[in-house]
Design a protein around this motif. Structure first.
Motif, PDB file in Angstrom:
ATOM      1  N   PHE A 162      -4.970   3.441  -7.647  1.00 17.83           N
ATOM      2  CA  PHE A 162      -3.595   3.805  -7.483  1.00 17.83           C
ATOM      3  C   PHE A 162      -3.172   2.729  -6.316  1.00 17.83           C
ATOM      4  O   PHE A 162      -1.840   2.788  -6.380  1.00 17.83           O
ATOM      5  CB  PHE A 162      -3.438   5.168  -6.760  1.00 17.83           C
ATOM      6  N   ILE A 163      -3.764   1.823  -5.700  1.00 16.75           N
ATOM      7  CA  ILE A 163      -3.268   0.833  -4.975  1.00 16.75           C
ATOM      8  C   ILE A 163      -3.107  -0.404  -5.397  1.00 16.75           C
ATOM      9  O   ILE A 163      -3.917  -0.825  -5.941  1.00 16.75           O
ATOM     10  CB  ILE A 163      -4.397   0.910  -3.727  1.00 16.75           C
ATOM     11  N   ARG A 164      -1.982  -1.023  -5.583  1.00 16.07           N
ATOM     12  CA  ARG A 164      -1.484  -1.858  -6.547  1.00 16.07           C
ATOM     13  C   ARG A 164      -1.953  -3.244  -5.880  1.00 16.07           C
ATOM     14  O   ARG A 164      -2.414  -4.181  -6.669  1.00 16.07           O
ATOM     15  CB  ARG A 164      -0.020  -1.848  -6.569  1.00 16.07           C
ATOM     16  N   LYS A 165      -2.088  -3.260  -4.492  1.00 22.09           N
ATOM     17  CA  LYS A 165      -2.565  -4.489  -3.822  1.00 22.09           C
ATOM     18  C   LYS A 165      -4.220  -4.961  -4.262  1.00 22.09           C
ATOM     19  O   LYS A 165      -4.466  -6.037  -4.234  1.00 22.09           O
ATOM     20  CB  LYS A 165      -2.377  -4.612  -2.374  1.00 22.09           C
ATOM     21  N   TYR A 166      -4.914  -3.805  -4.840  1.00 15.79           N
ATOM     22  CA  TYR A 166      -6.048  -4.223  -5.368  1.00 15.79           C
ATOM     23  C   TYR A 166      -6.042  -4.847  -6.441  1.00 15.79           C
ATOM     24  O   TYR A 166      -7.285  -5.693  -7.101  1.00 15.79           O
ATOM     25  CB  TYR A 166      -6.938  -2.880  -5.260  1.00 15.79           C
ATOM     26  N   VAL A 167      -5.202  -4.808  -7.395  1.00 17.41           N
ATOM     27  CA  VAL A 167      -5.137  -5.651  -8.767  1.00 17.41           C
ATOM     28  C   VAL A 167      -5.380  -7.207  -8.737  1.00 17.41           C
ATOM     29  O   VAL A 167      -4.960  -7.767  -7.833  1.00 17.41           O
ATOM     30  CB  VAL A 167      -3.802  -5.333  -9.558  1.00 17.41           C
TER      31      VAL A 167
END
Length: 309
Positions: A162-167
Motif C-alpha cells: 500500500f505504501i507508494r514510496k516503496y515502488v
C-alpha cells in the motif's frame, strides 16, 4: 478455530479492572474467561539490541498466561529479510533466540518492509518446515472461539504494497495488488459475524506522535474507511520502533515495534501514549472487552487499557 488465506505468492498509564487482568503477571493465568496472545514487532537482529532480553520477558509472561499464540508484526529479519528457507538467520534471529519452552507455541506472522528486501516466498515456505512459524499467505484471517460463546476474528494484512514510496526501491513490492487486498479485507470484514474484529498490519495508520514519518497517509486513505465501516475496534502494528497508543474515529491504534532496536519518541502530538522501551504487547479478549498492555523487557507494565464491546 479456522484460518482463511489470500495473497499467497500523553505518556502515562490507564489501569482499569479489565486492563489489570491483562497486566497481572500470573493472578489470572489459566482462567477460562479470556483468550490471550502476545505480540512482538521489528525483532530479528541475531539477538542484538536487547532482542534476547525481550525474548526472556516474553517467555516469563507466556509461562504465566499460556497465550494461544504469539503474533509477529513484521520486519522479522534485518536488514534485508531472508535469502532462503536455509538462511542462517532462521536460527540466529528466531530459533535460537526464542528457544524457551513457553515460546514453543504458534507464531502467527505478517510481513514488514524489511522482509520485502529479501525472499518473501521463503518466509511463507518456512511454515512447512517449522512447528510454530505460521505464515500461510501474504494476507489471511484467523478465528478464535471466545470463552462463553462468540468469536474473535483477526485479519492479517500485508501493508507494504500500500505504501507508494516503496515502488521501484529495494523494498520490492512489484507484482503485488493493494487494490485486490483492500477488496478482500472489505469483503472478509463484511462477511464476518465475529463479536470482535481485530486487524493487524506492519505499518501504522495513526500514531500518537502523528505527522510525517509516523502516520501513514497511504494506509489511512485505503484502510480507515474500511475499518470504520465494519466496526473494527483495534488495529495493531509494528514498524515504528516505539510503544504507542492513540484512538482515532473509534478505532484504537496500537504500535508495537520494540522487539529489538528502539528510539526515544519524545512527546506525543495527540492524546495517547508513547514510549521508547524494549518490550512486547499482551492482549486478553473476552466477550465484554479487549484488554491490552505494553510490557517492557524487565517485565514491567508501562501502559494498559481496555476496549469495551
Amino acid at each position: 478455530m479456522t484460518i482463511s488465506r489470500r495473497g499467497f505468492l500523553g505518556t502515562g498509564a490507564e489501569l482499569t479492572a479489565a486492563s489489570l487482568l491483562a497486566a497481572a503477571p500470573a493472578a489470572h493465568a489459566g482462567t477460562a474467561d479470556a483468550f490471550r496472545f502476545l505480540s512482538i514487532g521489528d525483532w530479528g537482529r541475531d539477538g542484538a539490541h536487547h532482542q534476547r532480553n525481550v525474548a526472556q520477558a516474553m517467555a516469563d509472561r507466556a509461562a504465566a498466561d499460556s497465550p494461544r499464540f504469539i503474533l509477529s508484526l513484521g520486519d522479522n529479519f534485518y536488514e534485508s529479510g531472508v535469502k532462503s528457507v536455509n538462511d542462517p538467520q532462521w536460527k540466529t534471529s528466531f530459533e535460537d533466540v526464542y528457544d524457551q519452552a513457553s515460546l514453543q507455541r504458534p507464531w502467527k506472522v505478517i510481513l514488514g518492509n524489511h522482509d520485502y528486501r529479501g525472499n518473501v516466498p521463503a518466509q511463507i515456505e518456512y511454515s512447512k518446515r517449522s512447528k510454530r512459524w505460521q505464515l500461510p499467505a501474504r494476507y489471511y484471517t484467523h478465528t478464535e472461539t471466545l470463552p462463553g460463546g462468540g468469536e474473535a476474528e483477526i485479519f492479517f494484512l500485508d501493508s507494504s504494497p500500500f505504501i507508494r514510496k516503496y515502488v521501484g526501491t529495494v523494498t520490492d513490492i512489484s507484482g503485488q495488488d493493494p487494490h485486490a487486498q483492500r477488496a478482500w479485507l472489505d469483503d472478509a470484514l463484511g462477511r464476518s459475524a465475529a463479536r470482535w474484529k481485530i486487524v493487524v498490519g506492519h505499518h501504522p495508520l495513526y500514531t500518537a506522535l502523528g505527522g510525517p514519518g509516523h502516520d501513514q497517509p497511504d494506509l489511512i486513505a485505503a484502510l480507515e474507511p474500511v475499518l470504520r465501516r465494519h466496526g473494527v475496534k483495534l488495529y495493531i502494528n509494528g514498524h515504528d520502533h516505539s510503544m504507542q497508543y492513540v484512538e482515532m474515529g473509534g478505532v484504537s491504534y496500537v504500535t508495537n515495534g520494540v522487539g529489538s532496536e528502539i528510539y526515544d519518541p519524545g512527546t506525543p502530538s495527540r492524546a495517547g501514549f508513547c514510549l521508547g522501551a524494549h518490550g512486547f504487547l499482551t492482549t486478553s479478549v473476552t466477550r465484554e472487552a479487549i484488554a491490552f498492555a505494553f510490557i517492557d523487557m524487565d517485565g514491567k507494565t508501562r501502559f494498559a487499557k481496555s476496549i469495551s464491546a
